[in-house]
Design an enzyme around this catalytic site. Structure first.
Site, PDB file in Angstrom:
ATOM      1  N   ASP A 286      -4.013   1.257   9.679  1.00 43.45           N
ATOM      2  CA  ASP A 286      -5.224   2.077   9.835  1.00 43.45           C
ATOM      3  C   ASP A 286      -5.763   1.989  11.234  1.00 43.45           C
ATOM      4  O   ASP A 286      -6.417   2.906  11.717  1.00 43.45           O
ATOM      5  CB  ASP A 286      -6.295   1.630   8.839  1.00 43.45           C
ATOM      6  CG  ASP A 286      -6.040   2.253   7.490  1.00 43.45           C
ATOM      7  OD1 ASP A 286      -5.160   1.752   6.775  1.00 43.45           O
ATOM      8  OD2 ASP A 286      -6.683   3.268   7.181  1.00 43.45           O
TER       9      ASP A 286
ATOM     10  N   CYS B 173       0.842  -1.207   0.000  1.00 42.77           N
ATOM     11  CA  CYS B 173       0.000   0.000   0.000  1.00 42.77           C
ATOM     12  C   CYS B 173       0.873   1.252   0.000  1.00 42.77           C
ATOM     13  O   CYS B 173       2.049   1.209  -0.382  1.00 42.77           O
ATOM     14  CB  CYS B 173      -0.996   0.008   1.147  1.00 42.77           C
ATOM     15  SG  CYS B 173      -2.347   1.199   0.855  1.00 42.77           S
TER      16      CYS B 173
END
Ligand code: RUB
Length: 310
Positions: A194, A125
């Site tokens: 996250d 990512c």
């Protein structure tokens, strides 16, 4: 820009990445508090809470978002006057944003210590915190190379390879499914996060847990870089992190999908890597084993078990 406009940019991922989402939400609340011409404290608080709700609805997984909103709103909720409440929102937002930027710098310094000459790093990512560690190690003239995944379906890997290329770091770009194939060549996996649960599980971009499994199998260490506001206080009482399922058209064109009546397209944006597959979490306060996540939640986010009984 209006709170709704900013919320749309977060939802559509024009603004993305847990840290950036949190800073943008803090800034949006600050600007909104300046724009409001509420006549009394209660109206101001009502309008601020509804702006906060709009921001909170955008992306459910990044716990940095509710944490940022709570940090910015906390003082205002206890204020006695309208001026005091507005002042508190502005000051808290400013300090959240500068602390967040400082946290990433600190994480870079601490994370870079874990990168050594000859390393081959895999990242997945596009994480500002993970890349900050890599770029700081490069600035310190350590000699290593990086493998970066593509990150289907939104291809955040392109942003990562552009950043690495701009920094002059030797990088190989691979499809997500090549992670296990290359794992034998990888000496360190660094990802962002996250959300981090009280058990030290790392919630990050879909595919992270597959990479972690491969790393575990190959005995390759995995590090997660995460500011303390990515730790999730409510997981203390067993609340699960909601995994965002995004529009299926990101995966398969709507028209093509419509032709396949027995096929359902699924698009979860994140997954959960259990603490067993995480060697270290780099926070701005130091590198911790995942088992110490509760300490971060208690000491640095100021939450404790009793907070949930009220
Ligand atoms: C981004 C992602 C990142 C974390 C950490 O997902 O999973 O690894 O948010 O990023 P998306 P950062 O692209 O769906 O927002 O370190 O920049 O906060």
């Amino acid at each position: 820009m209006s709170v709704t406009g900013i919320a749309e940019k977060i939802q559509s991922m024009e603004i993305r990445g847990a840290g950036r989402i949190a800073r943008t939400a803090a800034l949006a609340l600050k600007e909104h508090s300046n724009d409001l011409d509420s006549k009394d404290l209660n109206t101001f608080l009502r309008e601020m809470e509804s702006a906060a709700d709009i921001l909170l609805q955008t992306r459910p997984t990044a716990v940095s978002l509710p944490n940022a909103v709570n940090i910015v709103m906390k003082g205002a909720r206890n204020a006695q006057t309208l001026d005091e409440a507005r002042d508190s929102v502005i000051k808290s937002a400013d300090s959240f944003i500068s602390n967040s930027e400082l946290a990433v710098k600190r994480i870079a310094e601490i994370g870079a210590r874990h990168i050594k000459d000859g390393d081959v790093i895999l990242t997945h990512c596009n994480s500002e915190a993970a890349l900050a560690c890599i770029i700081e190690a490069h600035r310190q003239k350590k000699k290593f190379e990086v493998f970066a995944t593509e990150v289907r379906p939104r291809n955040q890997g392109y942003i990562t390879i552009k950043t690495l290329n701009d920094a002059g770091i030797k990088t190989s770009f691979i499809v997500d499914s090549a992670a296990r194939y290359f794992m034998k060549d990888i000496s360190l996996v660094i990802v962002g996060s996250d959300a981090i649960t009280v058990n030290g599980a790392v919630v990050n971009k879909i595919g992270t847990s597959q990479i972690a499994l491969c790393a575990h199998e190959a005995r390759t260490p995995l590090i997660a870089a995460a500011e303390t506001y990515k730790f999730a206080p409510k997981t203390i009482t067993g609340e699960l992190i909601q995994i965002e399922e995004r529009d299926t058209s990101e995966v398969l064109d709507r028209e093509k999908a419509a032709e396949l009546s027995f096929v359902t397209v699924r698009n979860p944006a994140f997954d959960v890597t259990p603490a067993d597959y995480v060697d270290l979490i780099i926070t701005e306060h130091g590198a911790i084993p995942p088992e110490m996540a509760y300490v971060i939640i208690k000491e640095y986010l100021g939450w404790d078990i009793g907070d949930f009984d009220r």
